[in-house]
Write a protein that holds these residues in place. Structure first.
Motif, PDB file in Angstrom:
ATOM      1  N   SER A   2       0.821  -1.204   0.000  1.00 22.66           N
ATOM      2  CA  SER A   2       0.000   0.000   0.000  1.00 22.66           C
ATOM      3  C   SER A   2       0.857   1.257   0.000  1.00 22.66           C
ATOM      4  N   THR A   3       0.361   2.274  -0.679  1.00 18.66           N
ATOM      5  CA  THR A   3       1.030   3.566  -0.693  1.00 18.66           C
ATOM      6  C   THR A   3       0.295   4.533   0.227  1.00 18.66           C
ATOM      7  N   VAL A   4       0.946   5.636   0.517  1.00 20.63           N
ATOM      8  CA  VAL A   4       0.340   6.671   1.341  1.00 20.63           C
ATOM      9  C   VAL A   4      -0.956   7.166   0.704  1.00 20.63           C
ATOM     10  N   ARG A   5      -0.984   7.243  -0.616  1.00 15.11           N
ATOM     11  CA  ARG A   5      -2.163   7.722  -1.314  1.00 15.11           C
ATOM     12  C   ARG A   5      -3.402   6.898  -0.959  1.00 15.11           C
ATOM     13  N   SER A   6      -3.218   5.601  -0.729  1.00 15.19           N
ATOM     14  CA  SER A   6      -4.357   4.719  -0.489  1.00 15.19           C
ATOM     15  C   SER A   6      -4.933   4.845   0.919  1.00 15.19           C
ATOM     16  N   VAL A   7      -4.206   5.453   1.845  1.00 16.84           N
ATOM     17  CA  VAL A   7      -4.693   5.547   3.229  1.00 16.84           C
ATOM     18  C   VAL A   7      -4.825   6.985   3.723  1.00 16.84           C
ATOM     19  N   MET A   8      -4.316   7.951   2.972  1.00 19.31           N
ATOM     20  CA  MET A   8      -4.316   9.332   3.447  1.00 19.31           C
ATOM     21  C   MET A   8      -5.714   9.956   3.403  1.00 19.31           C
ATOM     22  N   THR A   9      -5.883  11.025   4.151  1.00 20.56           N
ATOM     23  CA  THR A   9      -7.088  11.841   4.081  1.00 20.56           C
ATOM     24  C   THR A   9      -6.852  12.934   3.052  1.00 20.56           C
ATOM     25  N   SER A  10      -7.682  12.965   2.009  1.00 21.72           N
ATOM     26  CA  SER A  10      -7.477  13.914   0.910  1.00 21.72           C
ATOM     27  C   SER A  10      -8.053  15.288   1.210  1.00 21.72           C
ATOM     28  N   GLU A  11      -9.155  15.334   1.955  1.00 19.34           N
ATOM     29  CA  GLU A  11      -9.771  16.618   2.297  1.00 19.34           C
ATOM     30  C   GLU A  11      -9.112  17.151   3.561  1.00 19.34           C
ATOM     31  N   VAL A  12      -8.060  17.939   3.349  1.00 23.28           N
ATOM     32  CA  VAL A  12      -7.229  18.379   4.469  1.00 23.28           C
ATOM     33  C   VAL A  12      -7.581  19.800   4.882  1.00 23.28           C
ATOM     34  N   VAL A  13      -7.652  19.994   6.191  1.00 23.39           N
ATOM     35  CA  VAL A  13      -7.833  21.334   6.735  1.00 23.39           C
ATOM     36  C   VAL A  13      -6.451  21.895   7.036  1.00 23.39           C
ATOM     37  N   SER A  14      -6.197  23.102   6.584  1.00 21.13           N
ATOM     38  CA  SER A  14      -4.908  23.738   6.821  1.00 21.13           C
ATOM     39  C   SER A  14      -5.121  25.168   7.289  1.00 21.13           C
ATOM     40  N   VAL A  15      -4.043  25.810   7.706  1.00 19.73           N
ATOM     41  CA  VAL A  15      -4.121  27.209   8.144  1.00 19.73           C
ATOM     42  C   VAL A  15      -2.976  27.992   7.516  1.00 19.73           C
ATOM     43  N   PRO A  16      -3.191  29.286   7.279  1.00 21.97           N
ATOM     44  CA  PRO A  16      -2.098  30.132   6.780  1.00 21.97           C
ATOM     45  C   PRO A  16      -1.150  30.497   7.917  1.00 21.97           C
ATOM     46  N   GLU A  17      -0.002  31.009   7.546  1.00 25.25           N
ATOM     47  CA  GLU A  17       1.015  31.347   8.544  1.00 25.25           C
ATOM     48  C   GLU A  17       0.545  32.417   9.526  1.00 25.25           C
ATOM     49  N   ASP A  18      -0.329  33.318   9.075  1.00 27.06           N
ATOM     50  CA  ASP A  18      -0.745  34.410   9.953  1.00 27.06           C
ATOM     51  C   ASP A  18      -1.985  34.091  10.791  1.00 27.06           C
ATOM     52  N   ALA A  19      -2.436  32.836  10.759  1.00 22.35           N
ATOM     53  CA  ALA A  19      -3.588  32.456  11.592  1.00 22.35           C
ATOM     54  C   ALA A  19      -3.239  32.613  13.067  1.00 22.35           C
ATOM     55  N   ARG A  98       8.917  23.587  12.248  1.00 25.67           N
ATOM     56  CA  ARG A  98       9.454  23.765  10.906  1.00 25.67           C
ATOM     57  C   ARG A  98      10.896  23.290  10.862  1.00 25.67           C
ATOM     58  N   PRO A  99      11.399  22.896   9.693  1.00 29.55           N
ATOM     59  CA  PRO A  99      10.642  22.722   8.453  1.00 29.55           C
ATOM     60  C   PRO A  99       9.684  21.538   8.578  1.00 29.55           C
ATOM     61  N   ALA A 100       8.657  21.548   7.769  1.00 36.83           N
ATOM     62  CA  ALA A 100       7.664  20.477   7.834  1.00 36.83           C
ATOM     63  C   ALA A 100       8.277  19.156   7.388  1.00 36.83           C
ATOM     64  N   VAL A 101       7.972  18.103   8.129  1.00 41.07           N
ATOM     65  CA  VAL A 101       8.347  16.745   7.704  1.00 41.07           C
ATOM     66  C   VAL A 101       7.189  16.228   6.863  1.00 41.07           C
ATOM     67  N   THR A 102       7.435  15.965   5.593  1.00 41.20           N
ATOM     68  CA  THR A 102       6.369  15.581   4.671  1.00 41.20           C
ATOM     69  C   THR A 102       6.688  14.257   3.992  1.00 41.20           C
ATOM     70  N   VAL A 103       5.710  13.755   3.279  1.00 40.38           N
ATOM     71  CA  VAL A 103       5.877  12.501   2.545  1.00 40.38           C
ATOM     72  C   VAL A 103       5.132  12.629   1.218  1.00 40.38           C
ATOM     73  N   GLY A 104       5.576  11.901   0.214  1.00 42.61           N
ATOM     74  CA  GLY A 104       4.915  11.918  -1.085  1.00 42.61           C
ATOM     75  C   GLY A 104       3.785  10.903  -1.135  1.00 42.61           C
ATOM     76  N   PRO A 105       2.792  11.125  -1.989  1.00 47.49           N
ATOM     77  CA  PRO A 105       1.647  10.205  -2.054  1.00 47.49           C
ATOM     78  C   PRO A 105       1.998   8.807  -2.541  1.00 47.49           C
ATOM     79  N   ASP A 106       3.091   8.662  -3.274  1.00 45.02           N
ATOM     80  CA  ASP A 106       3.473   7.355  -3.792  1.00 45.02           C
ATOM     81  C   ASP A 106       4.482   6.629  -2.905  1.00 45.02           C
ATOM     82  N   SER A 107       4.831   7.236  -1.780  1.00 49.16           N
ATOM     83  CA  SER A 107       5.687   6.539  -0.813  1.00 49.16           C
ATOM     84  C   SER A 107       4.895   5.389  -0.203  1.00 49.16           C
ATOM     85  N   SER A 108       5.593   4.357   0.222  1.00 45.65           N
ATOM     86  CA  SER A 108       4.903   3.215   0.823  1.00 45.65           C
ATOM     87  C   SER A 108       4.484   3.527   2.249  1.00 45.65           C
ATOM     88  N   VAL A 109       3.504   2.786   2.730  1.00 44.08           N
ATOM     89  CA  VAL A 109       3.057   2.919   4.116  1.00 44.08           C
ATOM     90  C   VAL A 109       4.209   2.614   5.071  1.00 44.08           C
TER      91      VAL A 109
END
Length: 233
Positions: A2-19, A98-109
């Motif tokens: 499985s990839t991250v894409r298959s388990v991630m939440t696509s509808e993400v809530v985010s905030v701007p830096e000045d929130a 920061r910096p944000a630790v991120t992952v790509g959608p095609d990375s494995s679980v």
């Protein structure tokens, strides 16, 4: 796998830096999430603000509080930032890690789980090649692979058995699965083949553990103390 894409939440809530602090808190509570990606004006992920970041304001009330050694070590290593500074923060830019630790959608679980463990975090923003937000994945999302049905797990393990034994042309072991636990029985020609079958079964997605009763005709595995023994001429 499985990839991250298959388990991630696509509808993400985010905030701007000045929130502001209160705005971040209200969004966390309203959406029942533990962390929010922070994005810049171009939509790129620049950090993550979590419940832990917000709690520092309560943690340091009174002025005479000294963080435990583990927290001070994390601050010195640059993991998460200084808790005391976050206690005085009033915006997402000041609160976020920061910096944000991120992952790509095609990375494995598996890759995502190892990254979370290595960095000591519970959420990973999922970004495209331009670092723009496309989803978020949490620890609970990664655990979904263990909800895979026993029948599917059994089919894949038996496929691994067939691949190994097609090379070895030997007797066929059997695999049964109950609640994600694989039970291997039967006989193979070499002990190394039995070990390979166990390793392959352990790598099958959704497997909780492997219980092996495999037997073999020839023990071709060199004991470790012999393998590493130096030979003096």
């Amino acid at each position: 796998m499985s990839t991250v894409r298959s388990v991630m939440t696509s509808e993400v809530v985010s905030v701007p830096e000045d929130a502001g602090y209160r705005e971040v808190l209200e969004i966390l509570v309203a959406h029942r999430v533990g962390a929010l990606p922070v994005i810049d004006a171009e939509g790129r992920v620049v950090g993550v603000v979590s419940e832990e970041d917000l709690l520092h304001k309560e943690e340091f009330k009174g002025g005479d509080y000294i963080p435990p050694p583990r927290a001070r070590l994390r601050a010195r290593l640059g993991v998460g930032g200084a808790a005391r500074d976050k206690a005085e923060a009033n915006s997402a830019a000041e609160l976020m890690t920061r910096p944000a630790v991120t992952v790509g959608p095609d990375s494995s679980v598996v890759e995502a789980a190892r990254l979370m463990e290595r960095r000591g975090i519970k959420h990973l923003p999922v970004v495209d090649e331009e670092q723009r937000l496309v989803g978020i994945v949490s620890r609970s999302d990664l655990l979904r692979v263990f909800l895979r049905g026993d029948a599917d797990i059994g089919d894949e393990v038996r496929g691994e058995i067939t691949e190994v034994l097609n090379r070895a042309r030997d007797e066929e072991p059997t695999a049964t699965v109950s609640d994600g636990v694989v039970h291997l029985t039967g006989t193979v020609r070499l002990r190394s083949e039995a070990q390979e079958l166990v390793r392959r079964a352990q790598r099958v997605e959704g497997v909780v553990s492997v219980d092996s009763d495999l037997d073999w005709h020839v023990d071709d595995v060199v004991p470790e103390h012999v393998r590493w023994r130096s030979v003096t001429p």
